[in-house]
Design a protein around this motif. Structure first.
Motif, PDB file in Angstrom:
ATOM      1  N   PRO A  64      -3.517  16.437  -8.598  1.00 47.44           N
ATOM      2  CA  PRO A  64      -4.164  15.134  -8.822  1.00 47.44           C
ATOM      3  C   PRO A  64      -3.378  14.243  -9.782  1.00 47.44           C
ATOM      4  CG  PRO A  64      -5.754  16.911  -8.998  1.00 47.44           C
ATOM      5  CD  PRO A  64      -4.407  17.560  -8.912  1.00 47.44           C
ATOM      6  N   PHE A 122       2.424   1.582  -3.367  1.00 45.39           N
ATOM      7  CA  PHE A 122       1.389   2.045  -4.283  1.00 45.39           C
ATOM      8  C   PHE A 122       1.134   3.538  -4.069  1.00 45.39           C
ATOM      9  CE2 PHE A 122      -3.254   1.328  -5.684  1.00 45.39           C
ATOM     10  CZ  PHE A 122      -2.934   1.672  -6.974  1.00 45.39           C
ATOM     11  N   LEU A 146      -2.290  14.633  -3.559  1.00 49.95           N
ATOM     12  CA  LEU A 146      -3.242  14.360  -4.627  1.00 49.95           C
ATOM     13  C   LEU A 146      -4.242  15.499  -4.788  1.00 49.95           C
ATOM     14  CD1 LEU A 146      -3.967  10.561  -4.273  1.00 49.95           C
ATOM     15  CD2 LEU A 146      -2.612  11.726  -5.985  1.00 49.95           C
ATOM     16  N   ILE A 206       1.409   6.440  -6.922  1.00 48.31           N
ATOM     17  CA  ILE A 206       0.361   7.411  -7.248  1.00 48.31           C
ATOM     18  C   ILE A 206       0.895   8.821  -7.045  1.00 48.31           C
ATOM     19  CG2 ILE A 206      -1.871   8.283  -6.519  1.00 48.31           C
ATOM     20  CD1 ILE A 206      -2.507   5.719  -7.479  1.00 48.31           C
ATOM     21  N   LEU A 244      -0.023  11.848   1.337  1.00 49.35           N
ATOM     22  CA  LEU A 244      -0.488  11.374   0.026  1.00 49.35           C
ATOM     23  C   LEU A 244      -1.754  12.106  -0.395  1.00 49.35           C
ATOM     24  CD1 LEU A 244      -0.608   9.166  -2.277  1.00 49.35           C
ATOM     25  CD2 LEU A 244      -2.195   8.011  -0.761  1.00 49.35           C
ATOM     26  N   ILE A 245      -2.732  12.180   0.526  1.00 49.10           N
ATOM     27  CA  ILE A 245      -4.018  12.782   0.187  1.00 49.10           C
ATOM     28  C   ILE A 245      -3.834  14.264  -0.145  1.00 49.10           C
ATOM     29  CG2 ILE A 245      -6.295  13.400   1.122  1.00 49.10           C
ATOM     30  CD1 ILE A 245      -6.130  10.689   2.690  1.00 49.10           C
ATOM     31  N   ILE A 287       0.830  -1.198   0.000  1.00 49.98           N
ATOM     32  CA  ILE A 287       0.000   0.000   0.000  1.00 49.98           C
ATOM     33  C   ILE A 287       0.869   1.254   0.000  1.00 49.98           C
ATOM     34  CG2 ILE A 287      -1.689   1.281   1.352  1.00 49.98           C
ATOM     35  CD1 ILE A 287      -2.667  -1.497   2.291  1.00 49.98           C
ATOM     36  N   PHE A 289      -0.259   8.786   4.898  1.00 52.01           N
ATOM     37  CA  PHE A 289      -1.410   8.836   3.997  1.00 52.01           C
ATOM     38  C   PHE A 289      -2.005  10.232   3.915  1.00 52.01           C
ATOM     39  CE2 PHE A 289      -0.876   4.380   4.900  1.00 52.01           C
ATOM     40  CZ  PHE A 289      -0.822   3.910   3.605  1.00 52.01           C
ATOM     41  N   GLY A 290      -1.837  10.990   5.014  1.00 50.36           N
ATOM     42  CA  GLY A 290      -2.231  12.398   4.956  1.00 50.36           C
ATOM     43  C   GLY A 290      -1.414  13.135   3.904  1.00 50.36           C
ATOM     44  N   LEU A 302     -10.187  12.720  -7.811  1.00 52.36           N
ATOM     45  CA  LEU A 302      -9.146  11.840  -8.323  1.00 52.36           C
ATOM     46  C   LEU A 302      -9.715  10.839  -9.324  1.00 52.36           C
ATOM     47  CD1 LEU A 302      -7.642  11.144  -4.812  1.00 52.36           C
ATOM     48  CD2 LEU A 302      -6.859  12.820  -6.475  1.00 52.36           C
ATOM     49  N   LEU A 345      -8.328   4.487   0.239  1.00 53.30           N
ATOM     50  CA  LEU A 345      -7.602   3.549   1.099  1.00 53.30           C
ATOM     51  C   LEU A 345      -6.866   4.305   2.203  1.00 53.30           C
ATOM     52  CD1 LEU A 345      -6.777   0.624   1.566  1.00 53.30           C
ATOM     53  CD2 LEU A 345      -4.880   0.960   0.019  1.00 53.30           C
ATOM     54  N   GLY A 346      -6.337   5.480   1.844  1.00 54.12           N
ATOM     55  CA  GLY A 346      -5.687   6.329   2.844  1.00 54.12           C
ATOM     56  C   GLY A 346      -6.645   6.684   3.964  1.00 54.12           C
ATOM     57  N   PHE A 347      -7.890   7.047   3.605  1.00 54.77           N
ATOM     58  CA  PHE A 347      -8.887   7.367   4.631  1.00 54.77           C
ATOM     59  C   PHE A 347      -9.203   6.139   5.496  1.00 54.77           C
ATOM     60  CE2 PHE A 347      -9.868  11.034   1.848  1.00 54.77           C
ATOM     61  CZ  PHE A 347      -9.822  12.019   2.819  1.00 54.77           C
ATOM     62  N   SER A 380      -6.068   6.561  -8.511  1.00 52.22           N
ATOM     63  CA  SER A 380      -5.786   7.530  -7.452  1.00 52.22           C
ATOM     64  C   SER A 380      -6.949   7.589  -6.477  1.00 52.22           C
ATOM     65  CB  SER A 380      -5.549   8.908  -8.062  1.00 52.22           C
ATOM     66  OG  SER A 380      -4.577   8.826  -9.053  1.00 52.22           O
ATOM     67  N   ILE A 388      -6.543   4.650  -4.073  1.00 57.35           N
ATOM     68  CA  ILE A 388      -5.518   4.783  -3.037  1.00 57.35           C
ATOM     69  C   ILE A 388      -5.872   5.923  -2.082  1.00 57.35           C
ATOM     70  CG2 ILE A 388      -3.886   6.330  -4.198  1.00 57.35           C
ATOM     71  CD1 ILE A 388      -2.891   3.143  -2.414  1.00 57.35           C
ATOM     72  N   GLY A 389      -6.549   6.962  -2.589  1.00 60.65           N
ATOM     73  CA  GLY A 389      -6.975   8.048  -1.715  1.00 60.65           C
ATOM     74  C   GLY A 389      -7.968   7.560  -0.674  1.00 60.65           C
ATOM     75  N   PHE A 423       1.347   8.275 -12.118  1.00 65.70           N
ATOM     76  CA  PHE A 423       1.213   6.850 -12.415  1.00 65.70           C
ATOM     77  C   PHE A 423       2.143   6.347 -13.514  1.00 65.70           C
ATOM     78  CE2 PHE A 423      -2.021   4.507 -10.225  1.00 65.70           C
ATOM     79  CZ  PHE A 423      -1.608   3.242 -10.530  1.00 65.70           C
ATOM     80  N   LEU A 446     -12.090   2.109  -1.646  1.00 65.94           N
ATOM     81  CA  LEU A 446     -11.507   1.105  -0.755  1.00 65.94           C
ATOM     82  C   LEU A 446     -11.730   1.489   0.710  1.00 65.94           C
ATOM     83  CD1 LEU A 446      -8.172   0.272  -2.623  1.00 65.94           C
ATOM     84  CD2 LEU A 446     -10.303  -0.988  -2.658  1.00 65.94           C
TER      85      LEU A 446
END
Lengths: 290, 339
Positions: free
Chosen positions: A279, A226, A275, A230, A271-272, A223, A268-269, B113, B123-125, B117, B120-121, A234, B63
Motif C-alpha cells: 500500500p 498519477f 497497491l 502512487i 496498479l491495484i 491518470i 490499472f489492474g 489504501l 479510479l482504476g476500478f 491511493s 487512484i485505486g 507518493f 472516484l
C-alpha cells in the motif's frame, strides 16, 4: 523473439511518456504538496506549441521541439500563478477542484481555439529506421528515449547537487521546518511547477510525432502518470519514473499478447495489485498509523 | 424577540420552502427543456447526496461513483429490453443489490489504501468498468449503446402505471430524491451517522471506542452505491438509452464539484451544488463554444474565493439576518428619538 523485443521497445517508449509526466507530478506533489490533475493538459499545450512552431512559424522539427520546451517555462509560471498559488496551503479538496477546473478550462480552450479535429506534426527522424539485432525502430524512438534519459539525468543532478534542488528535497521532507530556516517555500513551489511543466514540454515535443494531437490527449495521461506516482510511493520522483516505465511495459505487453481493447485494464489492474501488496508503493516507506 | 427566534428557525422553514419550490417546478417551467433540466438536476441531487456520504461523511475520495450509477442503468435497461420488462420494483431490487455487491467488492481492497491511493485505486476500478462497458458489445452494445429502453413501468396494486410525460418523470425522480435525502439525512443523524463522522475524524480513536472503521466505511460506501444504482434505474428509462459514457470520469468530476463547491458533509450545500451545477452549464449554452471554458473559469474563481463553498454562505445567513434586524431596530429607535 523479434516480435517480443519490438514490444519491449514500444513499452519503453510508452513508459518514457508516463515517466516524464509522473516525474513532474511527483515533484509538484513533493514540493508544493499539490496533486496536479491538469498535468496531462500541460503536455497537451506543449503538443500544440510544437504544432504551432512547425505549421505557423514554419520551424524545422528540431527548432520547433526546442521552442516547445522553452515555451513551457512561462506556461508553467503562469499555471503556478493562476492555479497553484491561490490554493497553496488550502485543503486538498480545494486543490483538487482548482486543478480539475484548470483541466476543464485548458481542454475546452484548446477545442475552441484549435478545433477538435486531430493535428499532426512530422519529424524527419520518424521515417528513418534503424535495425539493431533484428529489432526495427525509428530514429524518433531513439530520440525519445535519449532525451527522456537526459532529462532525468539533469533532474537528478539538479536535485542532488544544486542548492535549490537540495531545498526541494528538504521541502518534501518537512515543510514547516524549511519555512522556519528561511527556505522560500512559494518560490520553490513555482520552480517545481516550472520544472514539471518543462518535463511535460519534453514529452510534448517528442511524443506527438508518433501519434495525433487532440485537445483531450492529456486526460488519460494524467491518470496514468498519477498511477505511476502512487505506484512508486507518493512524492518519490525516482519511484515515479521507474513505475512509469513499468506501466508502459505492462501496457505494451497486454496490447500485443492479450487484447488491445483491454490493455488499460491491465495497467490499472497492475496498479491495484501493487497497491494491495504494498500500500505504500514500490519505493515508499511503510508508515504506521497510530 | 419574536423575529429573532424566527430567524433561528430558518432550517425547517428553509427545507419546507425548498420542497414547495421543487413541487411547483412543473407549473413554473414554461417549456419542456426547463422541466427536463430540472429532472436531470434531481438525478444529480440523488447522486451528489449519495456521493457526499462517502466523500463528506467518511472522508474517502472515491472516484468510482459512476460505476454504481451505470450499473443501475444497465441493469434496468437490459431487464426492460431483454428481460421481459418486469417493472420498477424488480429493477430497483436488482440495481440496489448489485450496486451493494459491487461496492463491497471494490471497497474491501480499496479501503486498505490511504487518501490519494484510495482515489487512484477507485479510479482504476472506474476505468476497468468503462472498458468492460465499451468492449462487451454483446451485452452493453459497446459504442452503439443499449437503445429503445421503454418508459418506466411501476406495477402498483395489480395495476401497471407507466411514467410517460415530462411531468410524471419529474415527480418520479423528485420522489426518489426526497427518499434519498430523507434516508441519508436520518442515517447521518443516527448513532451510525455519529460513528461515521468519528471514523472520518479519528479512525484510531473510533476503533478504540469499539467502532470498526472498515465496517463503517463499507456501510457508507454501500448505502451510497445503492442510491446511485436507484438513480441509474430512473435515468435509463428517462433517457431511453444507456451508453458507456455514463461510466466515465466527467460524471465523477461533476459530482466532485457539486459536493466540494456545495460544502462537504452539508446536505443543503450539496443539494444546492447539484442543482446549481446542472443548471449552470445549460444557462451558459448562450455562449455555446465557450461554455465549458467559462464553466471552468467560474469554478476556479469560486474555489479560490468562497472558503467553504455554498454551505459557508448558508451558515452566514442567520448571522446576517440577525445583524440586519438589530440594525433596523436600532434605526427605528433612533428615528423615534429624533422624532
Amino acid at each position: 523473439m523479434g516480435f517480443f523485443l519490438d514490444q519491449v521497445v514500444n513499452g519503453v517508449i510508452l513508459g518514457s511518456q508516463y515517466a516524464l509526466i509522473a516525474a513532474g507530478l511527483a515533484l509538484i506533489f513533493g514540493v508544493a504538496g499539490i496533486v496536479n490533475f491538469a498535468h496531462g493538459e500541460l503536455f497537451m499545450v506543449a503538443a500544440y506549441a510544437l504544432y504551432l512552431g512547425e505549421s505557423a512559424l514554419g520551424l524545422p522539427y528540431a527548432a520547433a521541439a526546442v521552442f516547445t520546451v522553452i515555451v513551457m517555462v512561462p506556461v508553467g509560471g503562469l499555471f503556478y500563478g493562476v492555479v497553484i498559488r491561490p490554493v497553496a496551503g488550502a485543503g486538498w479538496q480545494k486543490q483538487l477542484v482548482a486543478t480539475l477546473a484548470a483541466s476543464i478550462v485548458m481542454v475546452n480552450l484548446a477545442i475552441v481555439l484549435a478545433g477538435s479535429l486531430p493535428k499532426t506534426v512530422s519529424s524527419p527522424l520518424a521515417a528513418r529506421v534503424a535495425v539493431v539485432g533484428g529489432v526495427h525502430f525509428s530514429l524518433q524512438r531513439v530520440l525519445i528515449l535519449g532525451c527522456t534519459l537526459l532529462s532525468f539525468a539533469a533532474l537528478h543532478m539538479f536535485l542532488m547537487r544544486a542548492k535549490w534542488g537540495k531545498g526541494m528535497r528538504a521541502l518534501a521532507q518537512n515543510r514547516s521546518a524549511c519555512a522556519a530556516v528561511g527556505i522560500p517555500v512559494h518560490r520553490m513551489g513555482l520552480l517545481a511547477v516550472v520544472i514539471g511543466s518543462a518535463l511535460a514540454g519534453v514529452a510534448g515535443a517528442l511524443i506527438p510525432v508518433l501519434s495525433n494531437i487532440t485537445p483531450t490527449m492529456g486526460l488519460l495521461l494524467t491518470i496514468k502518470g498519477f498511477a505511476a506516482v502512487i505506484m512508486g510511493g507518493f512524492g518519490n520522483v525516482t519511484g515515479a519514473i521507474v513505475s512509469g516505465f513499468a506501466l508502459g511495459l505492462v501496457e505494451a505487453m497486454a496490447m500485443a499478447y492479450v487484447s488491445s481493447a483491454y490493455a488499460d485494464a491491465f495497467v490499472f489492474g497492475a496498479l491495484i495489485v501493487t497497491l494491495l501488496l504494498r500500500p505504500q508503493g514500490l519505493f515508499g516507506h511503510a508508515v504506521r498509523v497510530s | 424577540m419574536a423575529a429573532l427566534s424566527r430567524a433561528g428557525a430558518t432550517p425547517a422553514t428553509g427545507w419546507l420552502l425548498a420542497g414547495a419550490a421543487a413541487v411547483a417546478v412543473p407549473w413554473v417551467a414554461g417549456n419542456p427543456f426547463y422541466l427536463q433540466t430540472a429532472t436531470v438536476a434531481m438525478i444529480y441531487v440523488v447522486l451528489a447526496v449519495a456521493y457526499d456520504l462517502v466523500v463528506g461523511r467518511i472522508g474517502a475520495l472515491s472516484l468510482c461513483q459512476p460505476v454504481f450509477f451505470a450499473w443501475g442503468s444497465y441493469a434496468a435497461a437490459l431487464l426492460a429490453t431483454r428481460g421481459g420488462n418486469p417493472g420498477f420494483w424488480l429493477e430497483a431490487v436488482v440495481a440496489v443489490a448489485g450496486a451493494v455487491a459491487l461496492a463491497i467488492a471494490i471497497g474491501v481492497p480499496s479501503f486498505r489504501l490511504s487518501l490519494h491511493s484510495f482515489a487512484i485505486g477507485t479510479l482504476g476500478f472506474l476505468l476497468i468498468a468503462q472498458l468492460v462497458a465499451v468492449n462487451w458489445i454483446s451485452v452493453t452494445g459497446g459504442p452503439l449503446c443499449v437503445v429503445g429502453v421503454p418508459a418506466l413501468a411501476v406495477p402498483l396494486g395489480g395495476q401497471r402505471l407507466t411514467v410517460l410525460s415530462d411531468t410524471q418523470n419529474y415527480y418520479t425522480i423528485l420522489a426518489i430524491a426526497v427518499l434519498t435525502v430523507a434516508a441519508i439525512g436520518l442515517l447521518i443523524r443516527s448513532r451510525t451517522g455519529a460513528a461515521l463522522t468519528a471514523t472520518r475524524d479519528d479512525p484510531v480513536l473510533a476503533a478504540a471506542r469499539g467502532i470498526w472503521p472498515l465496517r463503517m466505511r463499507l456501510t457508507a460506501f454501500s448505502v451510497s452505491a445503492a442510491f446511485s444504482g436507484l438513480a441509474g434505474v430512473f435515468a435509463a428509462h428517462f433517457q431511453h438509452v444507456v451508453c458507456a459514457s455514463q461510466v466515465d470520469i466527467p460524471i465523477n468530476t461533476l459530482l466532485l464539484v457539486m459536493v466540494f463547491i456545495g460544502g462537504r458533509a452539508s446536505l443543503r450545500g450539496v443539494i444546492t451544488g447539484a442543482v446549481l451545477f446542472t443548471v449552470l452549464p445549460q444557462v451558459l449554452r448562450v455562449a455555446d463554444a465557450w461554455r465549458l471554458v467559462i464553466f471552468g473559469v467560474l469554478l476556479l474563481v469560486m474555489v479560490t474565493t468562497v472558503p467553504d463553498g455554498i454551505e459557508h454562505v448558508y451558515a452566514g445567513v442567520p448571522g446576517l439576518v440577525r445583524r440586519l434586524l438589530t440594525r433596523m431596530r436600532r434605526s427605528v429607535h433612533h428615528g423615534a428619538k429624533d422624532g
